[in-house]
Design an enzyme around this catalytic site. Structure first.
Site, short mmCIF file in Angstrom:
data_model
loop_
_atom_site.label_atom_id
_atom_site.label_comp_id
_atom_site.label_asym_id
_atom_site.label_seq_id
_atom_site.Cartn_x
_atom_site.Cartn_y
_atom_site.Cartn_z
CB SER A 220 -1.06 0.12 1.33
OG SER A 220 -1.97 -0.83 1.14
CE LYS B 254 -4.12 1.38 -0.72
NZ LYS B 254 -4.53 0.45 0.25
CB SER C 181 -4.29 1.72 4.00
OG SER C 181 -3.58 1.43 2.99
CE LYS D 33 -1.44 4.15 2.82
NZ LYS D 33 -1.45 2.98 3.67
#
Length: 426
Positions: free
Chosen positions: A69, A72, A124, A257
């Site tokens: 993720s 992202k 997320s 992130k």
């Protein structure tokens, strides 16, 4: 034997005319500050100067790996640059059926794009990512194409995006030579750090990116949308909470992130500011369950190493004036039949701060031709002053012609003859 050495000397002079002249002006020699990659849990990691993109420390940082993720951050910045955050997004059946972690949006529902971006970056959510991608790119495939184009434009040549959420994926592609190959959703720690650096330093939407990723919580609702009518608040409400725990672990933590899949392991990309310096780290394959905290330990080690060893310094702070360059067939004002006229040069120098440690070796070299052909116009770029850190090119300053030099003409030769035979009357 004497003739042989004469020939050899002539050949060497000819070769030196072909290749540019490299003059080393400044260097210092100290033992490089060592970073031990073995102290990291991550299989691949990097510490980067966000402003210059220079790698300060790394561990197998150029090896492509799944990134989960952390993908992202690209989804977010690409959306901010290509769509309006007040857009109303309609949820497709495909987006609604994404696996956990998810917001549990439903087919046919409507959401503001801004709210889905908070869902994407704080919690997320995989379904929010697909809804965003379909809205911006027309489809997941179309959005992935935009992601790959953006990656290449900022210098990430070892990155390949397939999904907007980072779920493990692979596709068959046909290469330029006509052969088929399998591509996997992957990046390198160096490329991932470069993407984060772009998000917080270079993108025109950097402030909005930071605002979203630093928000602690965000509450929103869906919207009802009827043909010909403005969207009105719907009946469902949601609250998203920021899961980037590192924001509270070190002073100056700026953004970040997390990510996890079975193939990628735990991943993290983040940034930290300290005394005018901005560091970015990326961690790939940093443990698997039950080692969820490994990424925080590695993050702290990398950031602390940067804080302890690197400081802002102007690498261009050297007083250097390049020697003039001879110009063939230049028309001198003294009307002397010289083979070559000397062209004075000037350096278009500007301040260039970079993060350096006391052990870094800085060199500056003038890359200039040995001679030029007339005519030469003032302010024409003749070469460059190249600045190297530990042997790697860091930045360049243009070297320019300081004056005009015309080419010899029939008139110039005529005036030369007059000056020779009629001096001092002429």
């Amino acid at each position: 034997m004497k003739r042989f050495f004469c020939y050899l000397t002539a050949i060497l002079i000819m070769l030196s005319d072909i290749f540019s002249l490299s003059v080393s002006v400044q260097a210092k020699s100290k033992k490089q500050a060592e970073f031990d990659p073995g102290q990291l849990f991550a299989r691949s990691a990097v510490l980067m100067d966000a402003d210059s993109g220079r790698i300060l420390a790394g561990k197998d940082e150029k090896h492509p790996m799944p990134m989960a993720s952390t993908t992202k951050i690209m989804t977010c910045i690409l959306t901010l640059e290509n769509a309006q955050t007040d857009d109303i997004v309609t949820v497709s059946a495909y987006a609604a059926k994404m696996p956990e972690v998810k917001l549990h949006i439903m087919e046919g529902e409507h959401y503001k794009l801004k709210d889905l971006l908070y869902s994407l970056m704080l919690e997320s959510h995989n379904d929010a990512a697909v809804a965003i991608a379909e809205h911006v790119g027309g489809s997941v495939e179309g959005f992935a194409k935009l992601m790959n184009e953006k990656a290449k434009s900022i210098g990430c040549l070892d990155t390949f995006f397939i999904t907007p959420n980072g779920l493990d994926a692979s596709v068959q592609v046909t290469d330029a030579d006509g052969t088929d190959s399998t591509k996997v959703h992957s990046t390198t720690a160096a490329d991932l750090a470069k993407i984060m650096s772009y998000c917080i330093r270079q993108s025109p939407q950097k402030d909005q990116f930071l605002k979203i990723t630093r928000t602690q919580s965000h509450t929103f609702q869906n919207y009802e949308k009827e043909e010909g009518k403005a969207a009105a608040p719907g009946g469902r409400s949601f609250t998203c909470v920021n899961h980037n725990a590192f924001l509270h672990m070190m002073d100056g933590a700026l953004t970040g992130k997390t990510g996890f899949t079975g193939n990628a392991g735990y991943c993290y990309v983040g940034a930290l500011e300290s005394k005018g310096r901005t560091f970015v780290i990326a961690l790939l394959a940093c443990g698997w369950p039950n080692n969820k905290t490994y990424k925080w330990k590695d993050a702290r080690k990398l950031f602390q190493y940067g804080i302890d060893h690197y400081y802002q310094k102007d690498i261009t702070n050297y007083d250097y004036q390049p020697n003039p360059i001879p110009v063939e067939n230049g028309a001198g004002k003294d009307r002397l039949l010289k083979t070559k006229i000397q062209l004075p040069l000037t350096v278009k120098q500007y301040k260039q701060n970079m993060l350096l440690s006391d052990a870094d070796v800085v060199q500056v070299r003038a890359e200039l031709p040995r001679q030029l052909q007339a005519p030469v116009k003032k302010d024409t770029r003749i070469g460059s002053l190249n600045y190297y850190i530990n042997g790697e090119l860091a930045t360049q300053m243009p070297v320019l012609a300081a004056q005009n030099i015309e080419k010899r003409s029939l008139k110039w030769y005529f005036m030369l003859v007059l000056s020779r035979y009629f001096y001092p009357y002429f």
